[in-house]
Design a protein around this motif. Sequence first.
Motif, PDB file in Angstrom:
ATOM      1  N   SER A 137      47.403  22.057  36.892  1.00  0.00           N
ATOM      2  CA  SER A 137      46.075  22.433  36.427  1.00  0.00           C
ATOM      3  C   SER A 137      45.754  23.835  36.928  1.00  0.00           C
ATOM      4  N   GLY A 138      44.886  24.526  36.217  1.00  0.00           N
ATOM      5  CA  GLY A 138      44.502  25.877  36.605  1.00  0.00           C
ATOM      6  C   GLY A 138      45.433  26.920  36.009  1.00  0.00           C
ATOM      7  N   PRO A 139      45.007  28.178  36.036  1.00  0.00           N
ATOM      8  CA  PRO A 139      45.808  29.253  35.432  1.00  0.00           C
ATOM      9  C   PRO A 139      47.026  29.598  36.279  1.00  0.00           C
ATOM     10  N   THR A 140      48.012  30.180  35.636  1.00  0.00           N
ATOM     11  CA  THR A 140      49.167  30.711  36.354  1.00  0.00           C
ATOM     12  C   THR A 140      48.734  31.936  37.158  1.00  0.00           C
ATOM     13  N   ARG A 141      49.158  32.002  38.405  1.00  0.00           N
ATOM     14  CA  ARG A 141      48.859  33.154  39.254  1.00  0.00           C
ATOM     15  C   ARG A 141      50.050  34.106  39.214  1.00  0.00           C
ATOM     16  N   TRP A 142      49.796  35.317  38.725  1.00  0.00           N
ATOM     17  CA  TRP A 142      50.843  36.345  38.671  1.00  0.00           C
ATOM     18  C   TRP A 142      50.659  37.329  39.818  1.00  0.00           C
ATOM     19  N   ARG A 143      51.727  37.564  40.560  1.00  0.00           N
ATOM     20  CA  ARG A 143      51.732  38.559  41.621  1.00  0.00           C
ATOM     21  C   ARG A 143      53.002  39.388  41.500  1.00  0.00           C
ATOM     22  N   HIS A 144      52.998  40.582  42.103  1.00  0.00           N
ATOM     23  CA  HIS A 144      54.235  41.359  42.135  1.00  0.00           C
ATOM     24  C   HIS A 144      54.524  41.806  43.557  1.00  0.00           C
ATOM     25  N   ALA A 145      55.804  41.785  43.901  1.00  0.00           N
ATOM     26  CA  ALA A 145      56.229  42.205  45.237  1.00  0.00           C
ATOM     27  C   ALA A 145      56.162  43.719  45.290  1.00  0.00           C
ATOM     28  N   ARG A 146      55.361  44.225  46.232  1.00  0.00           N
ATOM     29  CA  ARG A 146      55.212  45.670  46.319  1.00  0.00           C
ATOM     30  C   ARG A 146      54.808  46.059  47.734  1.00  0.00           C
ATOM     31  N   ALA A 147      55.190  47.264  48.119  1.00  0.00           N
ATOM     32  CA  ALA A 147      54.787  47.797  49.421  1.00  0.00           C
ATOM     33  C   ALA A 147      53.864  48.991  49.261  1.00  0.00           C
ATOM     34  N   ASP A 148      53.681  49.479  48.030  1.00  0.00           N
ATOM     35  CA  ASP A 148      52.934  50.716  47.804  1.00  0.00           C
ATOM     36  C   ASP A 148      51.478  50.420  47.465  1.00  0.00           C
ATOM     37  N   GLY A 149      50.773  51.452  47.007  1.00  0.00           N
ATOM     38  CA  GLY A 149      49.356  51.334  46.722  1.00  0.00           C
ATOM     39  C   GLY A 149      48.536  51.692  47.942  1.00  0.00           C
TER      40      GLY A 149
ATOM     41  N   SER B  32      43.496  30.802  56.081  1.00  0.00           N
ATOM     42  CA  SER B  32      44.352  29.662  56.413  1.00  0.00           C
ATOM     43  C   SER B  32      43.625  28.331  56.274  1.00  0.00           C
ATOM     44  N   GLY B  33      42.336  28.357  55.912  1.00  0.00           N
ATOM     45  CA  GLY B  33      41.617  27.120  55.642  1.00  0.00           C
ATOM     46  C   GLY B  33      41.962  26.503  54.309  1.00  0.00           C
ATOM     47  N   ASN B  34      42.692  27.229  53.468  1.00  0.00           N
ATOM     48  CA  ASN B  34      43.166  26.708  52.188  1.00  0.00           C
ATOM     49  C   ASN B  34      44.686  26.670  52.169  1.00  0.00           C
ATOM     50  N   HIS B  35      45.233  25.944  51.199  1.00  0.00           N
ATOM     51  CA  HIS B  35      46.684  25.924  51.026  1.00  0.00           C
ATOM     52  C   HIS B  35      47.163  27.274  50.500  1.00  0.00           C
ATOM     53  N   TRP B  36      48.453  27.546  50.735  1.00  0.00           N
ATOM     54  CA  TRP B  36      49.007  28.841  50.355  1.00  0.00           C
ATOM     55  C   TRP B  36      50.509  28.736  50.190  1.00  0.00           C
ATOM     56  N   LEU B  37      51.061  29.734  49.555  1.00  0.00           N
ATOM     57  CA  LEU B  37      52.513  29.851  49.397  1.00  0.00           C
ATOM     58  C   LEU B  37      52.918  31.284  49.691  1.00  0.00           C
ATOM     59  N   GLY B  38      53.872  31.455  50.596  1.00  0.00           N
ATOM     60  CA  GLY B  38      54.405  32.779  50.902  1.00  0.00           C
ATOM     61  C   GLY B  38      55.847  32.869  50.451  1.00  0.00           C
TER      62      GLY B  38
ATOM     63  N   SER C  31      44.522  22.617  46.575  1.00  0.00           N
ATOM     64  CA  SER C  31      45.598  21.872  45.926  1.00  0.00           C
ATOM     65  C   SER C  31      46.806  21.744  46.841  1.00  0.00           C
ATOM     66  N   SER C  32      47.292  20.540  47.041  1.00  0.00           N
ATOM     67  CA  SER C  32      48.495  20.304  47.845  1.00  0.00           C
ATOM     68  C   SER C  32      49.738  20.116  46.982  1.00  0.00           C
ATOM     69  N   GLU C  33      49.594  20.317  45.686  1.00  0.00           N
ATOM     70  CA  GLU C  33      50.722  20.175  44.762  1.00  0.00           C
ATOM     71  C   GLU C  33      51.770  21.262  45.014  1.00  0.00           C
ATOM     72  N   LYS C  34      53.028  20.887  44.986  1.00  0.00           N
ATOM     73  CA  LYS C  34      54.100  21.867  45.088  1.00  0.00           C
ATOM     74  C   LYS C  34      54.229  22.598  43.746  1.00  0.00           C
ATOM     75  N   PRO C  35      54.023  23.902  43.718  1.00  0.00           N
ATOM     76  CA  PRO C  35      53.996  24.607  42.433  1.00  0.00           C
ATOM     77  C   PRO C  35      55.393  24.958  41.918  1.00  0.00           C
ATOM     78  N   ARG C  36      55.425  25.267  40.646  1.00  0.00           N
ATOM     79  CA  ARG C  36      56.618  25.831  40.020  1.00  0.00           C
ATOM     80  C   ARG C  36      56.544  27.347  40.150  1.00  0.00           C
ATOM     81  N   VAL C  37      57.630  27.973  40.575  1.00  0.00           N
ATOM     82  CA  VAL C  37      57.655  29.412  40.801  1.00  0.00           C
ATOM     83  C   VAL C  37      58.714  30.055  39.910  1.00  0.00           C
ATOM     84  N   ARG C  38      58.277  30.994  39.119  1.00  0.00           N
ATOM     85  CA  ARG C  38      59.179  31.763  38.267  1.00  0.00           C
ATOM     86  C   ARG C  38      59.224  33.194  38.777  1.00  0.00           C
ATOM     87  N   VAL C  39      60.417  33.745  38.910  1.00  0.00           N
ATOM     88  CA  VAL C  39      60.597  35.113  39.371  1.00  0.00           C
ATOM     89  C   VAL C  39      61.259  35.927  38.272  1.00  0.00           C
ATOM     90  N   ILE C  40      60.634  37.020  37.904  1.00  0.00           N
ATOM     91  CA  ILE C  40      61.252  37.988  36.988  1.00  0.00           C
ATOM     92  C   ILE C  40      61.742  39.141  37.850  1.00  0.00           C
TER      93      ILE C  40
END
Length: 568
Positions: free
Chosen positions: A504-516, A477-483, A533-542
Motif C-alpha cells: 500500500s502507498g506510493p513507490t518511494r524513489w531515491r537516488h544514491a548521491r553524494a553531491d548537492g 528513528s521513531g518510525n520504521h526505515w530502510l537503509g 509499516s513493518s512490511e518488508k518492501p520490494r526494492v528495485r535498483v536501476i
Amino acid sequence: MTRFRQAWVCVAALSAGCGSQQAPPGTTATNAEWFTDRAREAGLDFIHFNGMSGKFYQPEIMAPGVALFDFDNDGDLDVYLVQGEMLGEAGSAAQLGDRLYRNDLEIKPDGSRTLRFTDVTAASGIHPRGYGMGVAVGDIDNDGWLDLYLTGFGRNQMFRNNGDGTFADVSKQSGTDDPESWGVPATFFDFDRDGLADLFVGDYLNYSLKNDVPCFSNAGQRDYCRPHVYRPQPNHLYRNLGGGNFADMTIAAGLGRPFGGALGAVAADVNNDGWPDLFVANDEQENQLWINQRNGTFVDTAVPAGVALGPNGERKANMGVDAGDFDNDGDDDLFVTELINQGSSLYVNNGSGVFEEQGSRLGVRRPSLPFTGFGTAWIDVDNDGQLDLVSVNGDVNRNGSPGNNPTDPFPLGQRKLLFRNAGGRFEDATRQAGSAFQVVEASRGAAFGDVDNDGDTDVLVGNGAGRTRLLINNVGSGNHWLGVRLVTNSKSLVGARVAVTRSSGPTRWRHARADGSYASANDPRVLVGLAQSSEKPRVRVIWPDGRSEEWPQVDIDRYVTLTEGGAK
C-alpha cells in the motif's frame, strides 16, 4: 585484510544478521527537540577561520563546505572540514589547514550509541594549498576507497585515498590540478556510463587580491561586493580515463558556454532517460540545466525547461541546490536556496525534464524571504516517507540582516530552516526542530547523512568564522526505515536509482548521491522512511548503466548492502 576492510565486512552483512544495528520503532517524539547539536561533546571542537583582515576580500564570506564520508570503510561516516587562511598577509593562521576526523562510533548491546570523533589529520597526509571552499567525494580509480576533491580560491586539488588511512596529492598526475581557479561546487558523476566517476567543477568569480574592488553598503560603509562586480569563471568537466586519470572535456562536451559564477551543482536524471544530467546554480546569473545527449555532449535547456530564472523572469542569486522526488511521482524535483528577499525556489518536474516554479504555492517561498540560504537537502526528517527540506542560512552583506550584534566582526548570522512535507504542501517546522536551529550563525556548507547509524538523517553544518555544528536527529528513528548501500565488485555506486514499494502507498524513489547542497559531500547511502509499516518492501535498483534488478523482500530497520548481480 586491514582492520578497515574487516569492519566493513560485518556492516555489509547486516541483512544476514552480522552485528545488526536495528533500532526498534517507537512513537514520534512530537514534544522533544528534533535535532540536538552534539559536535563539541563528540570531539568536533572546530572553529572555522576565514582570515578576516578588515579589507573585505570576497572569499571571506563564501566558505566553508563540509563532508560526511566513510574514508576507512568501517561502516560509519567520517568528517572532513574545510579551513581558510589569511588573504594577502603572512601569519601563523595560514598554516591552520583542513581537518579530517575519524568516526569511532560505539554501539552497545542495548542499542545505545556513543559518538566520538578523533582528529587524524596529521597522519592522513592531507596538506591542501590555498583558501578552502568546498569538498567532493568519489572513487576515482574504482579501488573501493573514497577519494577527495577540494575546491577553493587558488586551490582545486585531488587527493587519492591510499586505503591505509592516508591520502596522496595526485592533482597534477590526475589531470585535475587547477591552482588558478576559484572553485566552489564539485560533483562526481558517471556522465558517459562507462563505470568510471567523472568530475564537474563549478568555478565562481574571476577574482584576485590584485583586482579587488572596494564596495560599500547603502549607508556608505565598506562592505562585501555583489558578484556582478566581477566576471564569472568558466567551469570544468573532466572525463575519467581510468586509473584515476582525467581529461578536460569542457569544450568538447559543450559546457564551455554559457557559465555564470557557479555555487551549486547536482547530477540527476531529470528527464528519466537513464542518463545523468547536471543542474548548475549560478549567483545572479541564469542557471544551467545540462541535458545529457548520450554521446559525451550536453545541451543547456534551462530556459525552455523553466529553471534558468525566477518565476517572474528575474535573475536570482542561486546558492545551494538538491534534487529529489518530494511528490512521489517518479521524477526528481529541484530546490534552490536564494539571497535574502528573493525566497527559495522549488521547481516541480513534469517527468520530462520541464519544470514549474511552485515555491509560493507549496509554502516555502514566503518563510524563506528573510534568509540567504546556502546548504540544503531533501531529507525525510521523521521517516514518514515524505521528503522534507532543510536549509542553513547566513547573509553575505553586513547590513542585510537586522538583529545581528553590531559589534560582531562577522555579523552575517541567520537561523536555519526546516520545512516539513505535509503531503502536497510544506509547513515551517523550524520551531519543532529545536534550539539548535535558532542559533544565529553565518552557515554555509551542510552535509547530510546518518552519522550514528540509527536510521535517520543527521546534519553537519560548516559556519563561516564560527563553530562546526553536528545536528543529531532525535525523531526519525521513531518510525520504521530502510537503509541501502549499493555496491558492485566492492565499489560504491552513486547515480543509481532505487524504488521502494510496499503493498500500500506510493513507490518511494531515491537516488544514491553524494553531491548537492553547497560545496559539500553527503552520505551516499540511500535511506527511506517507512512510517509505521513493518512490511518488508520490494526494492528495485536501476544501476547507472541502465540495468535493473529487484529484491522481493528486504529487511527493514537496518542497513543492507545490495550488490549488483546479487538479486535472487
